[in-house]
Design an enzyme around this catalytic site. Structure first.
Site, PDB file in Angstrom:
ATOM      1  N   ASP A  37       0.784   3.760  -2.708  1.00 20.98           N
ATOM      2  CA  ASP A  37       1.177   2.469  -3.400  1.00 20.98           C
ATOM      3  C   ASP A  37       2.657   2.589  -3.812  1.00 20.98           C
ATOM      4  O   ASP A  37       3.187   3.621  -4.252  1.00 20.98           O
ATOM      5  CB  ASP A  37       0.238   2.153  -4.683  1.00 20.98           C
ATOM      6  CG  ASP A  37      -0.099   0.634  -4.919  1.00 20.98           C
ATOM      7  OD1 ASP A  37      -1.145   0.053  -4.788  1.00 20.98           O
ATOM      8  OD2 ASP A  37       1.127   0.027  -5.465  1.00 20.98           O
ATOM      9  N   ILE A  38       3.339   1.246  -3.909  1.00 20.93           N
ATOM     10  CA  ILE A  38       4.511   1.242  -4.305  1.00 20.93           C
ATOM     11  C   ILE A  38       4.636   1.387  -5.779  1.00 20.93           C
ATOM     12  O   ILE A  38       5.783   2.060  -6.272  1.00 20.93           O
ATOM     13  CB  ILE A  38       5.527  -0.120  -3.859  1.00 20.93           C
ATOM     14  CG1 ILE A  38       6.800  -0.041  -4.114  1.00 20.93           C
ATOM     15  CG2 ILE A  38       4.536  -1.178  -4.308  1.00 20.93           C
ATOM     16  CD1 ILE A  38       7.478  -1.237  -3.642  1.00 20.93           C
ATOM     17  N   ASN A 102      -3.642  -2.008   3.962  1.00 22.40           N
ATOM     18  CA  ASN A 102      -3.913  -3.010   3.095  1.00 22.40           C
ATOM     19  C   ASN A 102      -2.922  -3.594   2.007  1.00 22.40           C
ATOM     20  O   ASN A 102      -3.085  -4.750   1.522  1.00 22.40           O
ATOM     21  CB  ASN A 102      -5.228  -2.295   2.091  1.00 22.40           C
ATOM     22  CG  ASN A 102      -5.454  -3.208   1.004  1.00 22.40           C
ATOM     23  OD1 ASN A 102      -6.109  -4.219   0.869  1.00 22.40           O
ATOM     24  ND2 ASN A 102      -4.835  -2.717  -0.355  1.00 22.40           N
ATOM     25  N   SER A 155      -5.849 -11.977   6.558  1.00 26.08           N
ATOM     26  CA  SER A 155      -6.250 -13.281   5.357  1.00 26.08           C
ATOM     27  C   SER A 155      -6.698 -14.370   6.330  1.00 26.08           C
ATOM     28  O   SER A 155      -6.635 -14.636   7.531  1.00 26.08           O
ATOM     29  CB  SER A 155      -4.897 -13.661   4.781  1.00 26.08           C
ATOM     30  OG  SER A 155      -4.853 -14.830   4.080  1.00 26.08           O
ATOM     31  N   TYR A 176       4.539 -14.803   4.357  1.00 23.20           N
ATOM     32  CA  TYR A 176       3.227 -14.380   4.154  1.00 23.20           C
ATOM     33  C   TYR A 176       2.332 -14.648   5.424  1.00 23.20           C
ATOM     34  O   TYR A 176       1.569 -13.864   6.022  1.00 23.20           O
ATOM     35  CB  TYR A 176       2.441 -14.807   2.926  1.00 23.20           C
ATOM     36  CG  TYR A 176       1.168 -14.171   2.544  1.00 23.20           C
ATOM     37  CD1 TYR A 176       0.983 -13.224   1.592  1.00 23.20           C
ATOM     38  CD2 TYR A 176      -0.121 -14.709   3.019  1.00 23.20           C
ATOM     39  CE1 TYR A 176      -0.218 -12.448   1.171  1.00 23.20           C
ATOM     40  CE2 TYR A 176      -1.246 -14.267   2.740  1.00 23.20           C
ATOM     41  CZ  TYR A 176      -1.362 -13.276   1.881  1.00 23.20           C
ATOM     42  OH  TYR A 176      -2.522 -12.725   1.369  1.00 23.20           O
ATOM     43  N   VAL A 209      -9.778 -13.630  -3.374  1.00 20.16           N
ATOM     44  CA  VAL A 209     -10.378 -12.492  -3.964  1.00 20.16           C
ATOM     45  C   VAL A 209      -9.788 -12.511  -5.448  1.00 20.16           C
ATOM     46  O   VAL A 209      -8.640 -12.466  -5.730  1.00 20.16           O
ATOM     47  CB  VAL A 209     -10.115 -11.291  -3.117  1.00 20.16           C
ATOM     48  CG1 VAL A 209     -10.778  -9.939  -3.530  1.00 20.16           C
ATOM     49  CG2 VAL A 209     -10.418 -11.324  -1.659  1.00 20.16           C
ATOM     50  N   THR A 211      -7.838 -10.887  -7.710  1.00 20.64           N
ATOM     51  CA  THR A 211      -7.165  -9.789  -8.076  1.00 20.64           C
ATOM     52  C   THR A 211      -5.846 -10.345  -8.779  1.00 20.64           C
ATOM     53  O   THR A 211      -5.575 -11.614  -8.526  1.00 20.64           O
ATOM     54  CB  THR A 211      -6.480  -8.959  -6.928  1.00 20.64           C
ATOM     55  OG1 THR A 211      -6.089  -9.877  -5.877  1.00 20.64           O
ATOM     56  CG2 THR A 211      -7.986  -8.419  -5.883  1.00 20.64           C
TER      57      THR A 211
HETATM   58  N1  LIG Z   1      -6.316 -11.516  -3.259  1.00 17.59           N
HETATM   59  C1  LIG Z   1      -6.626 -12.603  -2.432  1.00 17.59           C
HETATM   60  O1  LIG Z   1      -7.123 -13.678  -2.570  1.00 17.59           O
HETATM   61  C2  LIG Z   1      -6.308 -12.049  -1.140  1.00 17.59           C
HETATM   62  C3  LIG Z   1      -6.871 -12.975   0.074  1.00 17.59           C
HETATM   63  C4  LIG Z   1      -6.603 -12.607   1.360  1.00 17.59           C
HETATM   64  C5  LIG Z   1      -5.749 -11.381   1.695  1.00 17.59           C
HETATM   65  N2  LIG Z   1      -5.395 -10.647   0.675  1.00 17.59           N
HETATM   66  C6  LIG Z   1      -4.873  -9.364   0.955  1.00 17.59           C
HETATM   67  O2  LIG Z   1      -5.358  -8.414   0.452  1.00 17.59           O
HETATM   68  C7  LIG Z   1      -4.424  -7.304   0.218  1.00 17.59           C
HETATM   69  C8  LIG Z   1      -4.806  -6.529  -1.130  1.00 17.59           C
HETATM   70  O3  LIG Z   1      -4.337  -7.465  -2.056  1.00 17.59           O
HETATM   71  P1  LIG Z   1      -5.017  -7.652  -3.421  1.00 17.59           P
HETATM   72  O4  LIG Z   1      -5.482  -9.080  -3.430  1.00 17.59           O
HETATM   73  O5  LIG Z   1      -5.855  -6.335  -3.627  1.00 17.59           O
HETATM   74  O6  LIG Z   1      -3.794  -7.579  -4.457  1.00 17.59           O
HETATM   75  P2  LIG Z   1      -3.266  -6.684  -5.496  1.00 17.59           P
HETATM   76  O7  LIG Z   1      -1.960  -7.248  -5.853  1.00 17.59           O
HETATM   77  O8  LIG Z   1      -4.202  -6.373  -6.555  1.00 17.59           O
HETATM   78  O9  LIG Z   1      -2.974  -5.154  -4.674  1.00 17.59           O
HETATM   79  C9  LIG Z   1      -1.949  -5.124  -3.802  1.00 17.59           C
HETATM   80  C10 LIG Z   1      -1.610  -3.603  -3.785  1.00 17.59           C
HETATM   81  O10 LIG Z   1      -0.543  -3.253  -2.764  1.00 17.59           O
HETATM   82  C11 LIG Z   1       0.775  -2.443  -3.449  1.00 17.59           C
HETATM   83  N3  LIG Z   1       1.956  -2.989  -2.638  1.00 17.59           N
HETATM   84  C12 LIG Z   1       2.684  -4.183  -2.510  1.00 17.59           C
HETATM   85  N4  LIG Z   1       3.590  -3.955  -1.898  1.00 17.59           N
HETATM   86  C13 LIG Z   1       3.561  -2.726  -1.447  1.00 17.59           C
HETATM   87  C14 LIG Z   1       4.682  -1.839  -0.857  1.00 17.59           C
HETATM   88  N5  LIG Z   1       5.831  -2.170  -0.178  1.00 17.59           N
HETATM   89  N6  LIG Z   1       4.087  -0.704  -0.519  1.00 17.59           N
HETATM   90  C15 LIG Z   1       3.227   0.035  -0.977  1.00 17.59           C
HETATM   91  N7  LIG Z   1       2.201  -0.862  -1.849  1.00 17.59           N
HETATM   92  C16 LIG Z   1       2.361  -2.121  -2.098  1.00 17.59           C
HETATM   93  C17 LIG Z   1       0.611  -3.322  -4.866  1.00 17.59           C
HETATM   94  O11 LIG Z   1       1.120  -2.343  -5.781  1.00 17.59           O
HETATM   95  C18 LIG Z   1      -0.882  -3.390  -5.227  1.00 17.59           C
HETATM   96  O12 LIG Z   1      -1.262  -2.455  -5.916  1.00 17.59           O
HETATM   97  C19 LIG Z   1      -3.101  -7.642   0.695  1.00 17.59           C
HETATM   98  O13 LIG Z   1      -2.839  -7.408   1.996  1.00 17.59           O
HETATM   99  C20 LIG Z   1      -3.487  -9.324   0.556  1.00 17.59           C
HETATM  100  O14 LIG Z   1      -2.494  -9.809   1.294  1.00 17.59           O
HETATM  101  C21 LIG Z   1      -5.725 -10.893  -0.523  1.00 17.59           C
END
Ligand SMILES: NC(=O)c1ccc[n+]([C@@H]2O[C@H](COP(=O)([O-])OP(=O)(O)OC[C@H]3O[C@@H](n4cnc5c(N)ncnc54)[C@H](O)[C@@H]3O)[C@@H](O)[C@H]2O)c1
Length: 275
Positions: A37-38, A102, A155, A176, A209, A211
């Site tokens: 994770d970043i 992810n 997504s 995105y 989702v 988050t």
């Molecule tokens: N939450 C939603 O509604 C939703 C819907 C469809 C798809 N998604 C996708 O699900 C995935 C997970 O997102 P989430 O909902 O858990 O959100 P989140 O923000 O809780 O988690 C995303 C994680 O990715 C990490 N991250 C971001 N950029 C990074 C990088 N450059 N290098 C390493 N780590 C990095 C963040 O620090 C975070 O821990 C993403 O790809 C997002 O696009 C989310």
């Protein structure tokens, strides 16, 4: 006996949200886990991203489940860093069997969303970063000859547009959508080549989702606030689901139960894409 006993999973964006949920499930079913994770803020992102404390907390929780864990602060936009993290994981555990690409950001709202940096950060994270990871794990997956599973997080934006006003044609939002469409091309090509090596490549397609990515004031105000009726609606007429609902699908896709499933985009979207 767990479904993932003796396997190793590498998971980007594993500090929190869906990545954390996937990690906990795979660990609970026997896998060794590398979470990347970043754990830092990206400037074009308006909401708070994961922190080093989040990464450490997830590492601790995984260990409490009995998993062997490697937690690495790694920015997936940095190809050398991704390669180093993959090498460290292979060295520590001897193999990688499950790959979850992810990590993601939503730079679609807030002041910075109108700057080109938001486009670059989005594409760099969710398209380049996915490719860097898939490219880095591929030689080992082939050489070890023990198969494997890659699951990309797409997504509903992998299939559709969501913009309903000019402000939404901003670099963050467009980046995105472009990245999430783009990963389907990666999935299809990698699936075609890796199939005969027993490596399956699929994409999970979440809708909303719960988050931090969407549970924040910017999303509520700038995107959802003045949305037309029916925007992002789904046929089950319900709001965002918990990360664990997506984890059910990811765990299945990566398990032997899905041993002949490859090149698929599995929507866990309550029928969003039907509308
Ligand atoms: N939450 C939603 O509604 C939703 C819907 C469809 C798809 N998604 C996708 O699900 C995935 C997970 O997102 P989430 O909902 O858990 O959100 P989140 O923000 O809780 O988690 C995303 C994680 O990715 C990490 N991250 C971001 N950029 C990074 C990088 N450059 N290098 C390493 N780590 C990095 C963040 O620090 C975070 O821990 C993403 O790809 C997002 O696009 C989310």
């Amino acid at each position: 006996m767990g479904r993932f006993d003796g396997k190793t999973a590498i998971i980007t964006g594993g500090a929190r949200g869906q990545g954390r949920s996937h990690a906990l499930r795979l660990a609970g079913e026997g896998a060794n886990i590398a979470i990347l994770d970043i754990a830092d803020q990206v400037e074009s992102v308006a909401y708070p991203m994961a922190t080093p404390e989040d990464l450490a907390a997830t590492e601790r929780d995984l260990k409490d489940l009995g998993a062997d864990v490697l937690a690495i602060q790694c920015d997936v936009r940095d190809q050398a860093a991704v390669e180093a993290a993959v090498a460290a994981t292979e060295e520590r555990f001897g193999a990688i069997d499950i790959v979850l690409a992810n990590a993601g950001i939503m730079a679609s709202y807030g002041e910075k969303s109108q700057e080109m940096a938001a486009w670059h950060d989005s594409v760099d994270t969710m398209l380049n970063g996915v490719y860097f990871l898939m490219r880095a794990v591929t030689p080992g997956l082939i050489e070890r000859g023990r198969g494997g599973a890659i699951c990309i997080t797409g997504s509903t934006s992998s299939f559709r547009g969501v913009a309903y006003k000019p402000e939404m044609l901003n670099p963050g939002q467009m980046g995105y959508g472009a990245a999430k469409h783009g990963v389907l091309a990666l999935m299809k090509n990698f699936a075609m080549v890796l199939g005969k090596h027993g490596v399956r490549v699929n994409t999970v397609i979440p809708a909303g989702v719960s988050t931090t990515m969407i549970d924040n004031d910017f999303f509520s105000r700038d995107l959802a606030g003045d949305a037309p009726g029916g925007w992002m609606a789904n046929v089950m007429e319900r709001g965002p689901v918990e990360p664990e609902e997506i984890t059910h699908a990811v765990a299945w896709l990566c398990s032997d139960e899905a041993r002949f499933v490859t090149g698929q985009a599995l929507a866990v979207d309550m029928g969003t894409l039907l509308i």
